[in-house]
Design a protein around this motif. Structure first.
Motif, PDB file in Angstrom:
ATOM      1  N   GLY A  81      39.168  32.860  95.156  1.00  0.00           N
ATOM      2  CA  GLY A  81      39.033  32.098  93.926  1.00  0.00           C
ATOM      3  C   GLY A  81      39.140  30.600  94.146  1.00  0.00           C
ATOM      4  N   HIS A  82      38.952  29.869  93.039  1.00  0.00           N
ATOM      5  CA  HIS A  82      39.033  28.419  93.077  1.00  0.00           C
ATOM      6  C   HIS A  82      40.427  27.960  92.676  1.00  0.00           C
TER       7      HIS A  82
ATOM      8  N   LEU B 282      39.781  29.344  83.968  1.00  0.00           N
ATOM      9  CA  LEU B 282      40.367  30.125  85.064  1.00  0.00           C
ATOM     10  C   LEU B 282      39.914  31.574  85.001  1.00  0.00           C
ATOM     11  N   ARG B 283      39.637  32.143  86.163  1.00  0.00           N
ATOM     12  CA  ARG B 283      39.197  33.526  86.280  1.00  0.00           C
ATOM     13  C   ARG B 283      40.120  34.269  87.246  1.00  0.00           C
ATOM     14  N   PRO B 284      40.147  35.601  87.172  1.00  0.00           N
ATOM     15  CA  PRO B 284      40.979  36.373  88.110  1.00  0.00           C
ATOM     16  C   PRO B 284      40.711  35.961  89.551  1.00  0.00           C
ATOM     17  N   GLY B 285      41.772  35.723  90.306  1.00  0.00           N
ATOM     18  CA  GLY B 285      41.639  35.275  91.691  1.00  0.00           C
ATOM     19  C   GLY B 285      41.763  33.769  91.836  1.00  0.00           C
ATOM     20  N   ASP B 286      41.621  33.022  90.719  1.00  0.00           N
ATOM     21  CA  ASP B 286      41.788  31.568  90.757  1.00  0.00           C
ATOM     22  C   ASP B 286      43.266  31.204  90.796  1.00  0.00           C
ATOM     23  N   THR B 287      43.524  29.924  91.050  1.00  0.00           N
ATOM     24  CA  THR B 287      44.895  29.412  91.084  1.00  0.00           C
ATOM     25  C   THR B 287      45.003  28.162  90.223  1.00  0.00           C
TER      26      THR B 287
ATOM     27  N   ILE C 262      45.756  35.557  87.697  1.00  0.00           N
ATOM     28  CA  ILE C 262      45.637  34.160  88.129  1.00  0.00           C
ATOM     29  C   ILE C 262      46.942  33.722  88.778  1.00  0.00           C
TER      30      ILE C 262
ATOM     31  N   SER D  64      51.401  33.417  94.813  1.00  0.00           N
ATOM     32  CA  SER D  64      50.636  34.312  95.687  1.00  0.00           C
ATOM     33  C   SER D  64      51.479  34.750  96.885  1.00  0.00           C
TER      34      SER D  64
END
Length: 203
Positions: free
Chosen positions: A2-3, A54-59, A87, A99
């Motif tokens: 993610g971004h 924000l999307r799943p996997g983003d920070t 997120i 994370s």
């Protein structure tokens, strides 16, 4: 992968957000959203924008924890909402990264402390009410809040640590009674607060 999106907030007394922008960019954020403390903390349009993108996997990355949360309770609610969406969250100054196992431990520690603080507030309020009743005041569910209870309700509401329903439960009145009393006191409509998020421990 993610971004990383950054969020900065310039509080009263700060010149600009250059320091936060530099730190967030160096941390790998490809875009930084910035709010200024020109109005109410309830109104943070840029925070709403970054949360929407924000999307799943983003920070979500902030320079310091107080850039995101108005209080410990509010911060925990925000982090819980991010966690539910998949997120991650990083705070550069406190070196917290959800994370990692260490970051998740700190997050759950904060949640436990916030819940402990809320329980202490409830205990102190109940103790005060018991003392008031012992001095001859009646308990039960009166239709209106007394002056002392209204003062307590306003303080608890402004601290943002309890929902209106929880404040009513502690004071022995309905949630509607609390809303009506606060509206009469301020002369304006009291905004409805979202139900607090329950923190679920990791399996």
């Amino acid at each position: 992968m993610g971004h990383a999106l950054g969020y900065a907030r310039v509080s009263t007394g700060e010149q600009d957000a250059s320091l936060q922008h530099d730190e967030l960019t160096a941390a790998g954020c490809y875009r930084v959203f910035t709010d200024t403390a020109s109005g109410s903390l309830e109104s943070r349009p840029e925070l709403n924008k970054v949360l929407d993108q924000l999307r799943p996997g983003d920070t979500l990355v902030v320079w310091r924890l107080d850039r995101l949360g108005r209080s410990i309770r509010h911060l925990i609610d925000q982090l819980a909402a991010l966690q539910e969406r998949g997120i991650e969250f990083r705070s550069l100054q406190e070196n917290i990264d959800t994370s990692s196992s260490g970051g998740r431990l700190v997050f759950h520690l904060f949640a436990s402390l916030a819940e402990f603080e809320r329980d202490l507030i409830r205990e102190r309020t109940n103790a005060g009410l018991r003392a008031a009743r012992a001095r001859g005041r009646t308990g039960g569910r009166p239709p209106l809040l007394t002056k002392d209870k209204l003062r307590t309700a306003r303080k608890l509401y402004e601290q943002q640590d309890m929902t209106v329903a929880q404040i009513g439960e502690v004071l022995g009145v309905s949630r509607t009674t609390v809303y009506r009393a606060l509206r009469r006191e301020t002369g304006t409509a009291t905004p409805v607060r979202r139900r607090q998020t329950t923190i679920k421990p990791e399996p």
